[in-house]
Motif scaffolding. Structure first.
Motif, mmCIF file in Angstrom:
data_model
loop_
_atom_site.group_PDB
_atom_site.id
_atom_site.type_symbol
_atom_site.label_atom_id
_atom_site.label_comp_id
_atom_site.label_asym_id
_atom_site.label_seq_id
_atom_site.Cartn_x
_atom_site.Cartn_y
_atom_site.Cartn_z
ATOM 1 N N ARG A 76 7.807 13.711 -8.730
ATOM 2 C CA ARG A 76 6.780 13.362 -9.030
ATOM 3 C C ARG A 76 5.749 14.210 -9.959
ATOM 4 N N ASP A 77 6.470 15.397 -10.525
ATOM 5 C CA ASP A 77 6.036 16.176 -11.369
ATOM 6 C C ASP A 77 6.001 15.805 -12.694
ATOM 7 N N ARG A 78 6.751 14.368 -13.009
ATOM 8 C CA ARG A 78 7.177 14.062 -14.146
ATOM 9 C C ARG A 78 5.825 13.860 -15.214
ATOM 10 N N GLY A 79 4.704 13.299 -14.786
ATOM 11 C CA GLY A 79 3.706 13.075 -15.499
ATOM 12 C C GLY A 79 2.902 14.264 -15.945
ATOM 13 N N GLU A 89 4.929 16.538 -18.460
ATOM 14 C CA GLU A 89 5.255 15.748 -19.659
ATOM 15 C C GLU A 89 3.747 16.224 -20.385
ATOM 16 N N ARG A 90 2.904 16.269 -19.815
ATOM 17 C CA ARG A 90 1.633 16.311 -20.390
ATOM 18 C C ARG A 90 1.254 17.695 -20.515
ATOM 19 N N LEU A 91 1.937 18.508 -19.918
ATOM 20 C CA LEU A 91 1.640 19.809 -19.863
ATOM 21 C C LEU A 91 2.600 20.526 -21.273
ATOM 22 N N ARG A 92 3.573 20.087 -21.278
ATOM 23 C CA ARG A 92 4.515 20.334 -22.504
ATOM 24 C C ARG A 92 3.942 19.839 -23.756
ATOM 25 N N PHE A 103 12.618 14.384 -18.596
ATOM 26 C CA PHE A 103 12.387 14.989 -17.618
ATOM 27 C C PHE A 103 13.413 14.688 -16.534
ATOM 28 N N PRO A 104 13.712 13.516 -16.243
ATOM 29 C CA PRO A 104 14.758 13.157 -15.067
ATOM 30 C C PRO A 104 16.148 13.701 -15.296
#
Length: 208
Positions: free
Chosen positions: A22-25, A28-31, A55-56
């Motif tokens: 669940r960290d994916r969003g 990806e926004r952070l990177r 990410f996966p």
């Protein structure tokens, strides 16, 4: 030597933990938000310098390596919000007992002292729980904030590696810093580097 994964390390509001699906969003926004901020320091494969792992794939690879005991890949979380990463690895066992440390932080959090605290947590775990003997960090000479981190952690300068790592489109020189277990006095809770950091810089441990 004790290796446990999944593993969570804590120091007040700072939490080091595995990446979750669940960290994916947020990840990806952070990177993406920090793309330009991190570009001068991010290592890359010279055959695919602009490619990044989805990410996966990244999370799955991290989990596989962590369960094997080859890496300790942590997400940095502050007050429940993802702000960066810190990784110890590859972990070398046997006669070497060495770990290489790498990290990055959200530009908005730079200067808050989070990276030195996170690194201290990881180093203390490596020495006290995993029986590692040496921790190494390599830093580009131009990376003043990271040089301040290794200074705060009392890592010894060991010289310059010419063209050591492919970063930002070229093979870049890196300074080498290291710390061995004998250089740290560990308390009953297994905290030596973190305890020294707090003694010298206070509870919040502000960075540069």
């Amino acid at each position: 030597m004790v290796h446990v994964w999944p593993l969570t390390l804590r120091d007040g509001e700072l939490v080091l933990r595995p990446l979750r699906r669940r960290d994916r969003g947020a990840f990806e926004r952070l990177r993406e938000r920090n793309r330009d901020w991190l570009r001068p320091w991010d290592a890359a494969d010279p055959d695919r310098p602009r490619s990044t792992l989805p990410f996966p794939v990244l999370r799955r690879w991290n989990e596989q390596q962590a369960r094997r005991g080859a890496y300790l890949p942590f997400a940095l979380e502050v007050h429940g919000r993802l702000v960066g990463q810190i990784t110890a690895g590859p972990l070398q066992y046997g006669a070497l007992r060495t770990a290489v440390l790498g990290y990055w932080i959200d530009r908005d959090q730079a200067g808050a002292g989070l990276v030195p605290r996170a690194a201290a947590l990881v180093i203390d775990h490596l020495f006290a729980e995993m029986g590692m003997h040496r921790v190494e960090v390599t830093v580009r000479p131009e990376n003043a904030p990271s040089l301040r981190v290794v200074e705060k952690l009392h890592l010894r300068p060991e010289g310059l590696r010419r063209g050591a790592i492919f970063v930002d489109g070229a093979w870049r020189d890196h300074l080498v810093f290291a710390l061995t277990a004998e250089e740290v006095v560990t308390d009953a809770e297994g905290r030596g580097v973190l305890a020294r950091l707090r003694t010298e810089f206070g509870a919040d441990t502000p960075a540069t």
